[in-house]
Design a protein around this motif. Structure first.
Motif, PDB file in Angstrom:
ATOM      1  N   UNK A 408      22.369-121.312  17.237  1.00 35.29           N
ATOM      2  CA  UNK A 408      21.982-120.265  18.440  1.00 35.29           C
ATOM      3  C   UNK A 408      21.884-119.052  18.324  1.00 35.29           C
ATOM      4  N   UNK A 409      21.911-118.040  17.013  1.00 35.16           N
ATOM      5  CA  UNK A 409      21.351-116.412  16.827  1.00 35.16           C
ATOM      6  C   UNK A 409      20.389-116.841  15.755  1.00 35.16           C
ATOM      7  N   UNK A 410      20.015-118.072  15.222  1.00 36.21           N
ATOM      8  CA  UNK A 410      18.849-117.676  14.275  1.00 36.21           C
ATOM      9  C   UNK A 410      17.328-118.973  14.778  1.00 36.21           C
ATOM     10  N   UNK A 411      18.153-120.051  15.746  1.00 34.67           N
ATOM     11  CA  UNK A 411      17.121-120.549  16.546  1.00 34.67           C
ATOM     12  C   UNK A 411      16.856-119.338  17.655  1.00 34.67           C
ATOM     13  N   UNK A 412      16.899-118.419  17.872  1.00 36.25           N
ATOM     14  CA  UNK A 412      16.738-117.753  18.555  1.00 36.25           C
ATOM     15  C   UNK A 412      15.909-115.945  18.290  1.00 36.25           C
ATOM     16  N   UNK A 413      15.884-115.465  17.165  1.00 34.39           N
ATOM     17  CA  UNK A 413      15.190-115.849  16.195  1.00 34.39           C
ATOM     18  C   UNK A 413      13.613-116.359  15.507  1.00 34.39           C
ATOM     19  N   UNK A 414      13.459-117.117  15.729  1.00 34.38           N
ATOM     20  CA  UNK A 414      12.637-117.774  15.416  1.00 34.38           C
ATOM     21  C   UNK A 414      11.329-117.289  15.682  1.00 34.38           C
ATOM     22  N   UNK A 415      10.020-117.694  14.621  1.00 35.85           N
ATOM     23  CA  UNK A 415       9.271-117.625  15.633  1.00 35.85           C
ATOM     24  C   UNK A 415       9.069-118.962  16.363  1.00 35.85           C
ATOM     25  N   UNK A 416       8.793-120.379  15.610  1.00 36.45           N
ATOM     26  CA  UNK A 416       8.974-121.511  16.680  1.00 36.45           C
ATOM     27  C   UNK A 416       9.984-121.887  16.998  1.00 36.45           C
ATOM     28  N   UNK A 417      10.515-122.457  17.949  1.00 35.47           N
ATOM     29  CA  UNK A 417      11.744-123.202  18.114  1.00 35.47           C
ATOM     30  C   UNK A 417      11.378-124.864  19.039  1.00 35.47           C
ATOM     31  N   UNK A 428      19.742-124.261  27.068  1.00 32.17           N
ATOM     32  CA  UNK A 428      19.670-122.840  27.270  1.00 32.17           C
ATOM     33  C   UNK A 428      18.981-121.503  26.591  1.00 32.17           C
ATOM     34  N   UNK A 429      18.475-122.504  24.770  1.00 30.12           N
ATOM     35  CA  UNK A 429      16.740-121.323  24.545  1.00 30.12           C
ATOM     36  C   UNK A 429      15.796-121.481  24.760  1.00 30.12           C
ATOM     37  N   UNK A 430      15.022-122.730  25.463  1.00 27.40           N
ATOM     38  CA  UNK A 430      14.150-122.606  25.842  1.00 27.40           C
ATOM     39  C   UNK A 430      14.265-121.463  27.059  1.00 27.40           C
ATOM     40  N   UNK A 431      15.257-121.485  27.939  1.00 24.68           N
ATOM     41  CA  UNK A 431      15.073-120.517  29.143  1.00 24.68           C
ATOM     42  C   UNK A 431      14.921-119.403  28.318  1.00 24.68           C
ATOM     43  N   UNK A 440       7.567-118.436  21.527  1.00 25.10           N
ATOM     44  CA  UNK A 440       6.593-120.091  20.866  1.00 25.10           C
ATOM     45  C   UNK A 440       8.164-121.098  21.060  1.00 25.10           C
ATOM     46  N   UNK A 441       7.874-122.358  21.841  1.00 28.23           N
ATOM     47  CA  UNK A 441       9.116-123.365  22.475  1.00 28.23           C
ATOM     48  C   UNK A 441       8.348-124.242  22.157  1.00 28.23           C
ATOM     49  N   UNK A 442       8.727-125.439  21.190  1.00 33.92           N
ATOM     50  CA  UNK A 442       7.619-126.887  21.606  1.00 33.92           C
ATOM     51  C   UNK A 442       9.045-128.060  21.967  1.00 33.92           C
ATOM     52  N   UNK A 443       8.338-128.063  23.326  1.00 35.53           N
ATOM     53  CA  UNK A 443       9.270-129.717  23.423  1.00 35.53           C
ATOM     54  C   UNK A 443       8.317-130.923  22.700  1.00 35.53           C
ATOM     55  N   UNK A 444       9.055-132.318  22.530  1.00 37.60           N
ATOM     56  CA  UNK A 444       8.664-133.243  22.457  1.00 37.60           C
ATOM     57  C   UNK A 444       8.211-133.984  23.182  1.00 37.60           C
ATOM     58  N   UNK A 445       6.934-134.323  24.143  1.00 39.35           N
ATOM     59  CA  UNK A 445       6.532-134.758  25.463  1.00 39.35           C
ATOM     60  C   UNK A 445       6.581-136.044  24.554  1.00 39.35           C
ATOM     61  N   UNK A 490      18.448-122.259  34.372  1.00 41.74           N
ATOM     62  CA  UNK A 490      18.671-122.374  33.073  1.00 41.74           C
ATOM     63  C   UNK A 490      17.456-122.303  31.635  1.00 41.74           C
ATOM     64  N   UNK A 491      16.888-123.369  32.356  1.00 39.12           N
ATOM     65  CA  UNK A 491      16.084-123.726  31.485  1.00 39.12           C
ATOM     66  C   UNK A 491      14.004-123.175  31.749  1.00 39.12           C
TER      67      UNK A 491
END
Length: 540
Positions: A408-417, A428-431, A440-445, A490-491
């Protein structure tokens, strides 16, 4: 490329058209002409501002954005695909105009003290770390609605993850209590003297999912007042999405500020972030969610033959309510997670170079190294918490929730998730990333990419990449992707996202001589060899 395949064609021989739906209204035959064109007004504004800039020396780019915002205000949050230009894959151009805001209002009354409250509220949160996190933050709001004293929640020890960690093993209890002291009174346990004086054990009940505040006041409060101690079980997503804005902001304060990990977890998580930063100025974090339980629950098939079908089928029997589904049909409907190989292809198609650094957050991947190899080939700079932490991770290995907290911590600190399914960690992390400045948060369509991945051996790389970029518009973590009142709060914490005054953004940008240079650096892309599109995956 030597192995480019034939273009995907319409039965009549013409290339399939993929025009954005947002452009259908442009038919000149159907649209009456308006007396005044917004485009004309904005054009005149730009001309005037441009003339002013000749005399003032002000940068016109910010002023141009203002005029575009005037035209967008009518359709903001309503039209899809408003960002039609090239996407900066590393950061949102509009992120600087929004920020997280959850400060309590002066009119929000202070918390009821323990002696004056309606009783003690016990919460049994269920699921894994991020599912529990939703339950805990919602429990804070429910305690406020009931004017109850909240007891530190109990965590689920019997779920699929079988982690016996308590709240104090994962979260900083003292910080949690003190940060929320003005909103809700929180205690570590019900006082022993009070428990001994009770005639009956605490009353236990389960509320329906997404119950509104009225339900808690009508159905739960009378029991709490009568019994003094009440326990709510299986507490996850038991509070409605749409509630009063002040309560929503309390939800955000609990989730984004009060729930702070313990020092050992925080220190190791930050150590991994530091090690990633030492190798690259920016990195991608990918939450693959390609574990056995996830694949079994989805009912999808990933090319592993009878062995895969039998293994996933046995796991699937754990959920009695699940029915048999058509795996191919589920995939065409976008209800299946992408394989690690497909996640890599999506990222390369979006423009991420093969020398990009990626951190893979995941449990035990189904299929192991064989499944991960295609992703490693696409991104050789591939790291996990186990690779980065070495011996430091050993004390955490028996505890899945603590391992998830490190990810969670590393994903939150990343430039792109990058998320691979819309599960609890993804939401949770997208929100949080929206709240923390729309990182930047990428969700596959999945509805568009699922069928595309099944047909990718029928087209060349350029066609595939163009389609991926088109399908991913609106799924890249831009501020205008939020739809107030829709989706999980939450998102999409829309009540806790504020728009920064435009004048503040201009003043900050003028005071930072590195801003334009930094933006230009982020737009630079290294030239690399194109990935090869081969036959469909058989890596599971």
């Amino acid at each position: 490329m030597s192995d480019k395949l034939a273009l995907l064609q319409h039965p009549g021989g013409s290339l399939l058209s993929h025009k954005p739906e947002c452009c259908k209204w442009r038919s000149s035959a159907a649209q009456p002409r308006k007396p005044i064109s917004w485009s004309l007004i904005c054009g005149l504004m730009l001309f005037c501002l441009g003339m002013i800039s000749l005399f003032t020396g002000h940068v016109a780019s910010d002023l141009e954005w203002y005029s575009q915002r005037l035209m967008k205000r009518r359709s903001y949050f309503k039209l899809e695909g408003i960002n039609k230009g090239p996407i900066d894959i590393w950061q949102s151009d509009y992120a600087k105009y929004f920020y997280g805001c959850s400060k309590r209002s002066r009119s929000f009354p202070l918390a009821i003290r323990e002696r004056s409250s309606n009783g003690y509220l016990l919460i049994a949160a269920s699921g894994g770390l991020n599912q529990q996190r939703t339950g805990i933050s919602d429990a804070v709001v429910v305690a406020r609605i009931l004017n109850a004293t909240l007891v530190i929640p109990e965590l689920d020890h019997r779920s699929y993850w079988k982690d016996d960690s308590d709240f104090a093993n994962i979260f900083d209890v003292n910080w949690f209590i003190s940060y929320l002291a003005k909103d809700v009174t929180i205690v570590r346990r019900v006082p022993d003297k009070f428990m001994r004086s009770m005639d009956k054990p605490p009353y236990t009940m389960r509320v329906p999912r997404k119950s509104p505040p009225e339900y808690y006041l009508d159905q739960v409060l009378p029991i709490l007042q009568r019994r003094s101690v009440l326990q709510l079980t299986k507490f996850d997503y038991r509070l409605a999405n749409n509630i009063d804005d002040e309560l929503q902001k309390l939800r955000c304060r609990a989730n984004y500020h009060a729930l702070r990990f313990t020092k050992p977890i925080q220190e190791l998580g930050q150590k991994l972030v530091t090690r990633m930063r030492a190798m690259a100025n920016r990195f991608i974090a990918v939450h693959l969610r390609f574990e056995l339980d996830m694949l079994a629950f989805s009912g999808c098939y990933f090319g592993g033959g009878d062995k895969e079908r039998n293994e996933l089928g046995e796991i699937r029997k754990r959920w009695e309510t699940l029915t048999d589904v058509d795996a191919d049909e589920e995939r065409r409907r976008g209800r299946c997670p992408l394989t690690p190989h497909e996640v890599g292809l999506m990222l390369r198609a979006l423009g991420f170079a093969n020398d990009s650094y990626i951190y893979v957050a995941s449990g035990e991947i189904y299929g192991g190294e064989e499944t991960l190899r295609p992703l490693r080939d696409l991104f050789p700079n591939f790291y996990t918490k186990e690779m980065l932490a070495n011996e430091d991770i050993k004390p955490f290995l028996p505890f899945s929730s603590r391992l998830a907290a490190i990810d969670y911590i590393v994903c939150d600190e990343s430039d792109v998730f990058v998320t691979n399914n819309n599960g609890n960690m993804a939401k949770i992390l997208a929100g949080r990333r929206r709240y923390m400045g729309h990182k930047r948060t990428v969700r596959p369509n999945a509805k568009r990419l699922g069928p595309l991945m099944m047909e990718r051996d029928e087209m060349d790389w350029d066609t595939f990449a163009r389609k991926v970029k088109a399908f991913q518009k609106g799924f890249m973590g831009e501020p205008d992707e939020m739809r107030p009142g829709r989706g999980e709060f939450h998102e999409y914490p829309y009540s806790c996202i504020c728009e920064r005054p435009l004048s503040d953004v201009v003043d900050n940008k003028r005071g930072d001589p590195r801003s334009e240079q930094g933006n230009q650096g982020l737009r630079e892309r290294s030239k690399e060899e194109e990935p090869v599109l081969g036959a469909k995956d058989n890596e599971a």
